[in-house]
Scaffold this motif. Structure first.
Motif, mmCIF file in Angstrom:
data_model
loop_
_atom_site.group_PDB
_atom_site.id
_atom_site.type_symbol
_atom_site.label_atom_id
_atom_site.label_comp_id
_atom_site.label_asym_id
_atom_site.label_seq_id
_atom_site.Cartn_x
_atom_site.Cartn_y
_atom_site.Cartn_z
ATOM 1 N N GLY A 102 25.004 117.071 76.183
ATOM 2 C CA GLY A 102 26.229 116.293 76.230
ATOM 3 C C GLY A 102 26.631 115.790 74.860
ATOM 4 N N ALA A 103 25.644 115.419 74.042
ATOM 5 C CA ALA A 103 25.936 114.978 72.677
ATOM 6 C C ALA A 103 26.516 116.126 71.861
ATOM 7 C CB ALA A 103 24.667 114.436 72.022
ATOM 8 N N LEU A 104 25.941 117.311 71.998
ATOM 9 C CA LEU A 104 26.468 118.471 71.285
ATOM 10 C C LEU A 104 27.929 118.720 71.658
ATOM 11 C CD1 LEU A 104 23.417 120.880 71.645
ATOM 12 C CD2 LEU A 104 24.277 119.949 69.489
ATOM 13 N N ARG A 105 28.244 118.610 72.944
ATOM 14 C CA ARG A 105 29.613 118.888 73.382
ATOM 15 C C ARG A 105 30.581 117.814 72.899
ATOM 16 N NH1 ARG A 105 32.871 121.959 76.907
ATOM 17 N NH2 ARG A 105 34.964 121.297 76.303
ATOM 18 N N LEU A 106 30.194 116.527 72.977
ATOM 19 C CA LEU A 106 31.088 115.471 72.491
ATOM 20 C C LEU A 106 31.363 115.639 71.002
ATOM 21 C CD1 LEU A 106 30.158 112.038 74.111
ATOM 22 C CD2 LEU A 106 31.837 113.729 74.838
ATOM 23 N N LEU A 107 30.340 115.950 70.241
ATOM 24 C CA LEU A 107 30.525 116.112 68.802
ATOM 25 C C LEU A 107 31.313 117.385 68.491
ATOM 26 C CD1 LEU A 107 26.991 114.907 67.700
ATOM 27 C CD2 LEU A 107 29.154 113.711 67.335
ATOM 28 N N ALA A 108 31.142 118.420 69.317
ATOM 29 C CA ALA A 108 31.964 119.620 69.145
ATOM 30 C C ALA A 108 33.432 119.302 69.385
ATOM 31 C CB ALA A 108 31.489 120.715 70.101
ATOM 32 N N ASP A 109 33.704 118.489 70.397
ATOM 33 C CA ASP A 109 35.087 118.074 70.650
ATOM 34 C C ASP A 109 35.636 117.253 69.489
ATOM 35 O OD1 ASP A 109 35.134 119.381 73.035
ATOM 36 O OD2 ASP A 109 35.099 117.595 74.298
ATOM 37 N N LEU A 110 34.788 116.421 68.880
ATOM 38 C CA LEU A 110 35.218 115.633 67.728
ATOM 39 C C LEU A 110 35.568 116.542 66.553
ATOM 40 C CD1 LEU A 110 35.553 112.777 66.481
ATOM 41 C CD2 LEU A 110 33.172 112.964 65.712
ATOM 42 N N ILE A 111 34.758 117.572 66.332
ATOM 43 C CA ILE A 111 35.064 118.531 65.261
ATOM 44 C C ILE A 111 36.410 119.200 65.525
ATOM 45 C CG2 ILE A 111 34.337 120.677 64.151
ATOM 46 C CD1 ILE A 111 31.429 119.872 64.909
ATOM 47 N N ARG A 112 36.609 119.638 66.758
ATOM 48 C CA ARG A 112 37.859 120.314 67.106
ATOM 49 C C ARG A 112 39.067 119.398 66.880
ATOM 50 N NH1 ARG A 112 40.484 125.073 67.411
ATOM 51 N NH2 ARG A 112 42.035 125.084 69.072
ATOM 52 N N ARG A 113 38.901 118.121 67.160
ATOM 53 C CA ARG A 113 40.010 117.167 67.034
ATOM 54 C C ARG A 113 40.306 116.842 65.577
ATOM 55 N NH1 ARG A 113 42.545 113.383 70.281
ATOM 56 N NH2 ARG A 113 43.234 111.476 69.235
ATOM 57 N N THR A 114 39.253 116.719 64.761
ATOM 58 C CA THR A 114 39.439 116.274 63.378
ATOM 59 C C THR A 114 39.568 117.421 62.382
ATOM 60 O OG1 THR A 114 37.038 116.104 63.079
ATOM 61 C CG2 THR A 114 38.203 114.117 63.798
ATOM 62 N N ARG A 115 38.960 118.578 62.716
ATOM 63 C CA ARG A 115 38.983 119.719 61.799
ATOM 64 C C ARG A 115 39.253 120.996 62.587
ATOM 65 N NH1 ARG A 115 34.428 118.512 57.242
ATOM 66 N NH2 ARG A 115 34.849 116.302 57.036
ATOM 67 N N PRO A 116 40.464 121.149 63.123
ATOM 68 C CA PRO A 116 40.747 122.277 64.025
ATOM 69 C C PRO A 116 40.547 123.648 63.387
ATOM 70 C CG PRO A 116 42.766 121.138 63.374
ATOM 71 C CD PRO A 116 41.630 120.274 62.929
#
Length: 421
Positions: A102-116
Motif C-alpha cells: 500500500g505504501a508503494l502504491r500511495l507513493l507511486a500515485d504521488l510521483i504520478r501527481r507531482t512528476r507526470p
C-alpha cells in the motif's frame, strides 16, 4: 459485461503456492512465499506481539476511525525507528498504509501527481510486485541491472546504467536484503548512490521490507539513513510484515522527505487523498501493536531480541546450505549464496532446472531461482543441497514432463520423489 473480460494473467507466486498445496508428496518443501518459519515449519506470532495484543485487549480502547493518515503515534514511532532519533525535526511526513504494498502504491500515485513525465527505474531482477504497482499508477518503468556475473551486487554496472536517469526521475532501491537476489550494496556503494542522486537530480525511492533480517536492525537501516542525510527529497515505503510477523495484519507506512514544511504539507495531503480513493483508512490493529512495542522499553527490547534470533536462524540456514553445496562439489553456487543476505537467496539455476527441482524432488522455488532461506527447516537442508546438486549434475538432461493435472488444476496423484544419491 463479464463475458467480454479476456482471461487475465494470474499471479505466478500464488499459482506456485496453489500447486504446492495440491502436491501430495510428504517430502514437498515450500520455498516460494516470503514468510519466516521456525525450525518446525511454523510462522509463529512473536512473543512481543502477543504481549502487546494482550495489553490492547485489556485496555479495550475504541475502534473509532483514526483518520486518513492512520495511527499518528505509529507514524511517529516508525519515522523515528527508520530515520533515527537524531534525524532533524520537520524533515519528513509519514502516513500509515495497508502494508508495504500500500505504501508503494500511495507513493507511486504521488510521483504520478507531482512528476507526470518521470520514469521510475527498478532493478533487474526486482521484487515481483514493483512493476505492476508502478504501472497501475500510470508510471513509465525502466530497469537497471543489479547483479554481476557471479550473482553479487554490480556496483559499477548500476552506476553506469543509472547515468541514463534524468533529473526528476525516480530510482527505486531496496534498503536491505534485496528481493529476490539477496545481493546488497556495500556502504561505500550506498555512499556512491547518494552522491549520484545529488549530482544527477534523481529521487531515491527506498523500499524497506526486511530490515533487521540481514546484518541487524541498525545496520540494515543505515543505507536509508545515508541517503536521507544527503538528498533533498526522498520516498520510503516501509513494511512491518516480516520483522514484526504481522503478515495478515497489513501494517506499513509511507514516508516523504522534503526540503520545506510547505512541500511536506502538500505531500501529506496528497497521500491522504490517494488513500481516501483507494481504501479510505488503513487497519488499526497491527499499527496499535507496533506502537505498543516501540513505545515500551521492555517490549521493544524483547522484540529486538527475538528479531535477532530470527536473523540468526536465517544466517545459519544460508551458511549450512552453502557448506553442503560446497561439499557436493558446487563451489560456484556456494560462493554466490555465501555473499547474499536476508530472507531470500537466488540459486544459479535456469527456469527448466527449477521446474526439474519441483517436479522431480518436490522442492518449490520460483522460476527465477529464488528460494526462501527463512522457510527451510534446518534438518532438511542436506536433502535440499542434494536436490540442487542433482539438478546441476544433470544440467544437460531434459526436464521431466509436467503432469497434465498440474496444468489443469485437477486432482491428481503426485509423482514420487526421485531418489537422491
Amino acid at each position: 459485461m463479464l463475458e467480454l473480460l479476456p482471461p487475465p494473467p494470474t499471479d505466478p507466486l500464488w499459482d506456485l503456492t496453489a500447486e504446492f498445496a495440491a502436491d501430495e508428496r510428504p517430502e514437498r518443501l515450500d520455498l516460494v512465499l516470503g514468510v519466516y518459519r521456525d525450525h518446525t515449519g511454523r510462522t509463529p506470532v512473536m512473543t512481543a506481539v502477543r504481549e502487546a495484543e494482550i495489553r490492547l485487549a485489556e485496555r479495550a480502547e475504541s475502534k473509532e476511525y483514526r483518520g486518513l493518515s492512520g495511527n499518528t503515534a505509529f507514524n511517529r514511532a516508525m519515522q523515528t525507528m527508520v530515520l533515527g532519533p537524531e534525524a532533524p525535526a520537520g524533515r519528513a511526513v509519514t502516513v500509515q498504509t495497508v502494508a508495504g504494498s500500500g505504501a508503494l502504491r500511495l507513493l507511486a500515485d504521488l510521483i504520478r501527481r507531482t512528476r507526470p513525465g518521470a520514469t521510475v527505474w527498478i532493478s533487474d531482477p526486482a521484487y515481483v510486485n514493483h512493476r505492476p504497482i508502478l504501472e497501475a499508477a500510470g508510471l513509465e518503468v525502466r530497469t537497471y541491472g543489479w547483479r554481476d556475473a557471479e550473482g553479487g551486487f554490480d556496483a559499477e554496472g548500476v552506476l553506469r546504467e543509472l547515468s541514463a536517469a534524468r533529473r526528476d526521475d525516480v530510482v527505486l532501491l531496496q534498503g536491505c536484503c534485496h528481493n529476490p537476489t539477496g545481493a546488497d550494496p556495500t556502504l561505500d556503494a550506498w555512499e556512491a548512490l547518494a552522491e549520484r542522486a545529488v549530482r544527477d537530480g534523481w529521487v531515491p525511492f527506498v523500499d524497506l521490507a526486511y530490515h533487521g533480517l540481514g546484518d541487524g536492525l541498525e545496520a540494515d537501516l543505515l543505507p536509508t539513513r545515508i541517503l536521507a542525510a544527503r538528498v533533498p527529497e526522498m520516498l520510503i515505503a516501509v513494511s512491518c510484515s516480516k520483522n514484526f510477523g504481522l503478515y495478515s495484519d497489513r501494517t506499513g507506512c509511507a514516508m516523504v522527505l522534503g526540503a520545506s514544511a510547505r512541500a511536506l504539507g502538500h505531500a501529506e495531503t496528497a497521500l491522504q487523498n490517494a488513500a481516501r480513493t483507494l481504501y479510505s483508512m488503513p487497519p488499526e490493529h497491527g499499527a496499535a501493536v507496533v506502537t505498543t512495542i516501540l513505545e515500551d522499553d521492555v517490549l521493544r527490547a524483547a522484540w529486538r531480541a527475538e528479531l535477532e534470533v530470527m536473523r540468526g536462524r536465517i544466517t545459519a540456514n544460508r551458511t549450512d546450505l552453502t557448506t553442503h553445496l560446497g561439499a557436493l562439489g558446487h563451489e560456484a553456487q556456494a560462493r554466490t549464496l555465501a555473499q547474499q543476505k536476508g530472507m531470500f537467496s537466488m540459486l544459479r539455476l535456469t527456469a527448466d532446472q527449477m521446474l526439474e527441482l519441483r517436479l522431480r524432488y518436490a522442492v518449490y522455488g520460483t522460476t527465477s531461482g529464488r528460494i526462501n532461506i527463512a522457510g527451510i527447516p534446518g534438518h532438511r537442508i542436506p536433502r535440499l543441497a542434494q536436490a540442487v546438486a542433482a539438478v546441476l549434475d544433470t544440467a544437460h538432461a531434459p526436464a521431466p514432463r509436467r503432469p497434465r493435472a498440474l496444468d489443469t488444476g485437477r486432482t491428481r496423484q503426485s509423482p514420487a520423489v526421485s531418489p537422491l544419491p
